[in-house]
Design an enzyme around this catalytic site. Structure first.
Site, PDB file in Angstrom:
ATOM      1  N   HIS A  25      -5.026 -31.524  84.779  1.00  0.00           N
ATOM      2  CA  HIS A  25      -5.566 -32.289  83.639  1.00  0.00           C
ATOM      3  C   HIS A  25      -6.478 -33.448  84.065  1.00  0.00           C
ATOM      4  O   HIS A  25      -7.543 -33.662  83.476  1.00  0.00           O
ATOM      5  CB  HIS A  25      -4.388 -32.813  82.803  1.00  0.00           C
ATOM      6  CG  HIS A  25      -4.707 -33.003  81.361  1.00  0.00           C
ATOM      7  ND1 HIS A  25      -3.816 -32.758  80.338  1.00  0.00           N
ATOM      8  CD2 HIS A  25      -5.835 -33.426  80.750  1.00  0.00           C
ATOM      9  CE1 HIS A  25      -4.381 -33.021  79.180  1.00  0.00           C
ATOM     10  NE2 HIS A  25      -5.602 -33.429  79.400  1.00  0.00           N
ATOM     11  N   ARG A  72     -13.763 -26.570  58.140  1.00  0.00           N
ATOM     12  CA  ARG A  72     -14.427 -26.946  59.399  1.00  0.00           C
ATOM     13  C   ARG A  72     -14.093 -25.964  60.522  1.00  0.00           C
ATOM     14  O   ARG A  72     -14.923 -25.722  61.401  1.00  0.00           O
ATOM     15  CB  ARG A  72     -14.013 -28.356  59.811  1.00  0.00           C
ATOM     16  CG  ARG A  72     -14.624 -29.419  58.921  1.00  0.00           C
ATOM     17  CD  ARG A  72     -14.093 -30.768  59.282  1.00  0.00           C
ATOM     18  NE  ARG A  72     -14.785 -31.831  58.576  1.00  0.00           N
ATOM     19  CZ  ARG A  72     -14.412 -33.105  58.636  1.00  0.00           C
ATOM     20  NH1 ARG A  72     -13.369 -33.471  59.364  1.00  0.00           N
ATOM     21  NH2 ARG A  72     -15.084 -34.022  57.978  1.00  0.00           N
ATOM     22  N   TYR A 100      -0.044 -32.386  75.262  1.00  0.00           N
ATOM     23  CA  TYR A 100      -0.283 -32.383  73.808  1.00  0.00           C
ATOM     24  C   TYR A 100       1.012 -32.159  73.016  1.00  0.00           C
ATOM     25  O   TYR A 100       1.038 -32.311  71.808  1.00  0.00           O
ATOM     26  CB  TYR A 100      -1.303 -31.308  73.406  1.00  0.00           C
ATOM     27  CG  TYR A 100      -2.664 -31.414  74.053  1.00  0.00           C
ATOM     28  CD1 TYR A 100      -3.043 -32.542  74.779  1.00  0.00           C
ATOM     29  CD2 TYR A 100      -3.585 -30.371  73.958  1.00  0.00           C
ATOM     30  CE1 TYR A 100      -4.289 -32.623  75.390  1.00  0.00           C
ATOM     31  CE2 TYR A 100      -4.840 -30.448  74.562  1.00  0.00           C
ATOM     32  CZ  TYR A 100      -5.173 -31.570  75.278  1.00  0.00           C
ATOM     33  OH  TYR A 100      -6.412 -31.641  75.881  1.00  0.00           O
ATOM     34  N   ASN A 156     -17.196 -24.353  62.410  1.00  0.00           N
ATOM     35  CA  ASN A 156     -17.407 -24.558  63.849  1.00  0.00           C
ATOM     36  C   ASN A 156     -17.531 -23.257  64.640  1.00  0.00           C
ATOM     37  O   ASN A 156     -17.986 -23.276  65.781  1.00  0.00           O
ATOM     38  CB  ASN A 156     -16.285 -25.423  64.435  1.00  0.00           C
ATOM     39  CG  ASN A 156     -16.305 -26.849  63.906  1.00  0.00           C
ATOM     40  OD1 ASN A 156     -17.287 -27.271  63.299  1.00  0.00           O
ATOM     41  ND2 ASN A 156     -15.226 -27.587  64.110  1.00  0.00           N
ATOM     42  N   VAL A 202      -8.416 -29.560  62.004  1.00  0.00           N
ATOM     43  CA  VAL A 202      -7.272 -28.992  61.278  1.00  0.00           C
ATOM     44  C   VAL A 202      -7.701 -28.622  59.855  1.00  0.00           C
ATOM     45  O   VAL A 202      -6.909 -28.134  59.068  1.00  0.00           O
ATOM     46  CB  VAL A 202      -6.066 -29.971  61.224  1.00  0.00           C
ATOM     47  CG1 VAL A 202      -5.483 -30.160  62.622  1.00  0.00           C
ATOM     48  CG2 VAL A 202      -6.451 -31.309  60.618  1.00  0.00           C
ATOM     49  N   ASP A 262      -7.082 -23.911  73.526  1.00  0.00           N
ATOM     50  CA  ASP A 262      -6.935 -24.896  74.600  1.00  0.00           C
ATOM     51  C   ASP A 262      -5.834 -25.891  74.247  1.00  0.00           C
ATOM     52  O   ASP A 262      -5.984 -26.711  73.356  1.00  0.00           O
ATOM     53  CB  ASP A 262      -8.263 -25.654  74.779  1.00  0.00           C
ATOM     54  CG  ASP A 262      -8.182 -26.679  75.906  1.00  0.00           C
ATOM     55  OD1 ASP A 262      -8.418 -26.286  77.064  1.00  0.00           O
ATOM     56  OD2 ASP A 262      -7.857 -27.851  75.630  1.00  0.00           O
ATOM     57  N   ILE A 285     -14.811 -26.283  73.017  1.00  0.00           N
ATOM     58  CA  ILE A 285     -13.496 -26.121  72.376  1.00  0.00           C
ATOM     59  C   ILE A 285     -13.320 -27.162  71.273  1.00  0.00           C
ATOM     60  O   ILE A 285     -12.461 -28.034  71.355  1.00  0.00           O
ATOM     61  CB  ILE A 285     -12.368 -26.233  73.431  1.00  0.00           C
ATOM     62  CG1 ILE A 285     -12.649 -27.402  74.410  1.00  0.00           C
ATOM     63  CG2 ILE A 285     -12.205 -24.925  74.194  1.00  0.00           C
ATOM     64  CD1 ILE A 285     -11.447 -27.766  75.284  1.00  0.00           C
ATOM     65  N   LYS A 294      -2.576 -27.066  80.526  1.00  0.00           N
ATOM     66  CA  LYS A 294      -2.914 -28.000  81.618  1.00  0.00           C
ATOM     67  C   LYS A 294      -1.666 -28.659  82.192  1.00  0.00           C
ATOM     68  O   LYS A 294      -0.712 -28.924  81.457  1.00  0.00           O
ATOM     69  CB  LYS A 294      -3.864 -29.103  81.107  1.00  0.00           C
ATOM     70  CG  LYS A 294      -5.033 -28.571  80.308  1.00  0.00           C
ATOM     71  CD  LYS A 294      -6.015 -29.637  79.879  1.00  0.00           C
ATOM     72  CE  LYS A 294      -6.971 -29.085  78.830  1.00  0.00           C
ATOM     73  NZ  LYS A 294      -6.473 -29.151  77.455  1.00  0.00           N
ATOM     74  N   LYS A 328     -12.199 -29.118  67.946  1.00  0.00           N
ATOM     75  CA  LYS A 328     -10.907 -29.159  67.260  1.00  0.00           C
ATOM     76  C   LYS A 328     -11.108 -29.574  65.799  1.00  0.00           C
ATOM     77  O   LYS A 328     -11.934 -30.433  65.489  1.00  0.00           O
ATOM     78  CB  LYS A 328     -10.003 -30.170  67.969  1.00  0.00           C
ATOM     79  CG  LYS A 328      -8.721 -30.472  67.235  1.00  0.00           C
ATOM     80  CD  LYS A 328      -8.687 -31.920  66.797  1.00  0.00           C
ATOM     81  CE  LYS A 328      -7.574 -32.201  65.841  1.00  0.00           C
ATOM     82  NZ  LYS A 328      -7.641 -33.590  65.330  1.00  0.00           N
TER      83      LYS A 328
HETATM   84  P1  NAD Z   1     -13.976 -32.982  69.047  1.00  0.00           P
HETATM   85  O1  NAD Z   1     -15.249 -33.477  69.604  1.00  0.00           O
HETATM   86  O2  NAD Z   1     -13.703 -31.533  68.987  1.00  0.00           O
HETATM   87  O3  NAD Z   1     -13.848 -33.621  67.603  1.00  0.00           O
HETATM   88  C1  NAD Z   1     -12.777 -33.330  66.774  1.00  0.00           C
HETATM   89  C2  NAD Z   1     -12.874 -34.190  65.518  1.00  0.00           C
HETATM   90  O4  NAD Z   1     -14.170 -34.062  64.936  1.00  0.00           O
HETATM   91  C3  NAD Z   1     -11.899 -33.689  64.460  1.00  0.00           C
HETATM   92  O5  NAD Z   1     -10.660 -34.323  64.595  1.00  0.00           O
HETATM   93  C4  NAD Z   1     -12.606 -34.082  63.172  1.00  0.00           C
HETATM   94  O6  NAD Z   1     -12.360 -35.424  62.868  1.00  0.00           O
HETATM   95  C5  NAD Z   1     -14.074 -33.927  63.536  1.00  0.00           C
HETATM   96  N1  NAD Z   1     -14.653 -32.625  63.176  1.00  0.00           N
HETATM   97  C6  NAD Z   1     -14.356 -31.402  63.687  1.00  0.00           C
HETATM   98  N2  NAD Z   1     -15.140 -30.455  63.139  1.00  0.00           N
HETATM   99  C7  NAD Z   1     -15.944 -31.090  62.261  1.00  0.00           C
HETATM  100  C8  NAD Z   1     -16.971 -30.650  61.399  1.00  0.00           C
HETATM  101  N3  NAD Z   1     -17.327 -29.370  61.318  1.00  0.00           N
HETATM  102  N4  NAD Z   1     -17.595 -31.585  60.632  1.00  0.00           N
HETATM  103  C9  NAD Z   1     -17.257 -32.886  60.701  1.00  0.00           C
HETATM  104  N5  NAD Z   1     -16.307 -33.372  61.514  1.00  0.00           N
HETATM  105  C10 NAD Z   1     -15.651 -32.468  62.286  1.00  0.00           C
HETATM  106  O7  NAD Z   1     -12.821 -33.792  69.814  1.00  0.00           O
HETATM  107  P2  NAD Z   1     -11.488 -33.521  70.591  1.00  0.00           P
HETATM  108  O8  NAD Z   1     -10.427 -32.968  69.737  1.00  0.00           O
HETATM  109  O9  NAD Z   1     -11.249 -34.798  71.312  1.00  0.00           O
HETATM  110  O10 NAD Z   1     -11.892 -32.432  71.689  1.00  0.00           O
HETATM  111  C11 NAD Z   1     -11.743 -31.044  71.497  1.00  0.00           C
HETATM  112  C12 NAD Z   1     -10.680 -30.474  72.404  1.00  0.00           C
HETATM  113  O11 NAD Z   1     -10.970 -30.793  73.766  1.00  0.00           O
HETATM  114  C13 NAD Z   1      -9.287 -31.085  72.194  1.00  0.00           C
HETATM  115  O12 NAD Z   1      -8.656 -30.621  71.033  1.00  0.00           O
HETATM  116  C14 NAD Z   1      -8.621 -30.673  73.482  1.00  0.00           C
HETATM  117  O13 NAD Z   1      -8.242 -29.315  73.425  1.00  0.00           O
HETATM  118  C15 NAD Z   1      -9.756 -30.885  74.487  1.00  0.00           C
HETATM  119  N6  NAD Z   1      -9.683 -32.208  75.156  1.00  0.00           N
HETATM  120  C16 NAD Z   1      -9.419 -32.224  76.491  1.00  0.00           C
HETATM  121  C17 NAD Z   1      -9.347 -33.440  77.169  1.00  0.00           C
HETATM  122  C18 NAD Z   1      -9.080 -33.434  78.641  1.00  0.00           C
HETATM  123  O14 NAD Z   1      -8.821 -34.499  79.215  1.00  0.00           O
HETATM  124  N7  NAD Z   1      -9.121 -32.295  79.289  1.00  0.00           N
HETATM  125  C19 NAD Z   1      -9.517 -34.646  76.490  1.00  0.00           C
HETATM  126  C20 NAD Z   1      -9.787 -34.610  75.132  1.00  0.00           C
HETATM  127  C21 NAD Z   1      -9.885 -33.376  74.481  1.00  0.00           C
END
Ligand code: NAD
Length: 278
Positions: free
Chosen positions: A109, A238, A51, A242, A234, A46, A230, A76, A232
């Site tokens: 978006h 993790r 981004y 996940n 890096v 995604d 979805i 998006k 995220k």
């Molecule tokens: P998320 O809820 O996936 O959290 C990601 C964060 O959680 C990471 O940066 C890390 O700090 C932590 N994390 C991840 N795996 C972990 C684990 N196993 N243990 C502990 N901590 C962990 O948040 P996100 O990135 O905001 O959302 C996921 C995806 O959703 C984004 O990457 C993007 O693709 C999408 N998104 C879309 C919109 C939209 O407006 N459509 C907005 C925000 C995000």
């Protein structure tokens, strides 16, 4: 390698229920991060024009050795590109950056109701779909009145709505609306951006009971609700953790306890007032 279940969208296209989000991954890191996710078994990625990592994401998919048709790629349309002609131009630009012939899912978006362009934008999405340049079209951050307008004024029902959704913002009303119209629910920030929900004693307690991490408990909760997720990360461990969420099941007591964590807390903007076009 974990086997991720698929859901069937309302146009018959199949989509992995768990994918990998790349918001806030810089373009020069996106290639390595997405490559790692593909190696771990993720087959849905995604991204978004906003981004600024479509190029790195596209390079990773091309170099991965995974056939393009086995990867479900979402991008998006950004807010400043809403409107019929601007959408068609923005789509071409996204496709060029991704280095691919088509995307699997294209999303609006944000609705930006104050500009009143999302219906025209959606008509351009319908054209992209009719022309076979996208396999499915959907929206993000739409509230019931925005969805209702698309249902009333256009012919294609969005295949899904990607919205902020985590244990503190469970979106029950919106999920009910989606179910009534065969619109799938996709959760963004499914882990609450890794903030306080991961240390909530209800979540960690359920984790201890199942021998799983807090993140795995929350992802499992989404999957059992029927949400597409979805998450995220890096961090290689993790990324693995996940996707390793298919070997256990939450019971009714766990689900009831998580239902009690709703606080209505948004981490992102309110979609009804969000008007950023920068
Ligand atoms: P998320 O809820 O996936 O959290 C990601 C964060 O959680 C990471 O940066 C890390 O700090 C932590 N994390 C991840 N795996 C972990 C684990 N196993 N243990 C502990 N901590 C962990 O948040 P996100 O990135 O905001 O959302 C996921 C995806 O959703 C984004 O990457 C993007 O693709 C999408 N998104 C879309 C919109 C939209 O407006 N459509 C907005 C925000 C995000």
């Amino acid at each position: 390698m974990s086997s991720v279940p698929h859901i069937t969208l309302n146009n018959g296209v199949s989509m992995p229920q768990l994918g990998f989000g790349v918001w806030q991954v810089p373009d020069d890191e996106a290639a390595a991060t997405v490559a790692r996710a593909l190696e771990a078994g993720y087959r849905s990625i995604d991204t978004a024009s906003a981004y600024q990592n479509e190029e790195g994401t596209g390079r990773a998919i091309a170099a991965s050795g995974v056939p393009r048709e086995e990867v479900f790629l979402t991008t998006k349309l950004w807010n400043s590109d809403q409107g019929y002609d601007a959408t068609l131009r923005a789509f071409d630009a996204s496709l060029a950056r991704l280095g691919t012939e088509y995307v699997d899912l294209y999303l609006i978006h944000w609705p930006l109701p104050m500009f009143d362009r999302y219906v025209d934008t959606w008509r351009a999405f319908e054209k992209l779909y009719a022309d076979g340049r996208v396999r499915a079209i959907g929206v993000s951050n739409f509230q019931p009145p925005h969805l209702q307008r698309l249902l009333d004024e256009t012919s294609a029902v969005p295949v899904l709505n990607q919205v902020e959704l985590h244990p503190q913002l469970q979106q029950e009303q919106l999920r009910t609306f989606h179910s009534a119209h065969e619109i799938a629910t996709e959760a963004w920030s499914p882990l609450g951006q890794g903030k306080d929900i991961l240390t909530d004693p209800v979540i960690t307690g359920i984790g201890t009971k199942h021998g799983r991490t807090a993140a795995q408990v929350i992802l499992r909760w989404h999957l059992q609700l029927g949400n597409v997720v979805i998450p995220k990360s890096v961090t290689p461990s993790r990324i693995q953790e996940n996707i390793d969420v298919f070997g256990f099941e939450l019971d009714a007591e766990d689900l009831a306890a998580i239902a009690g964590l709703e606080t209505g807390t948004r981490l992102g903007p309110d979609p009804s007032t969000m008007d950023y076009t920068g």
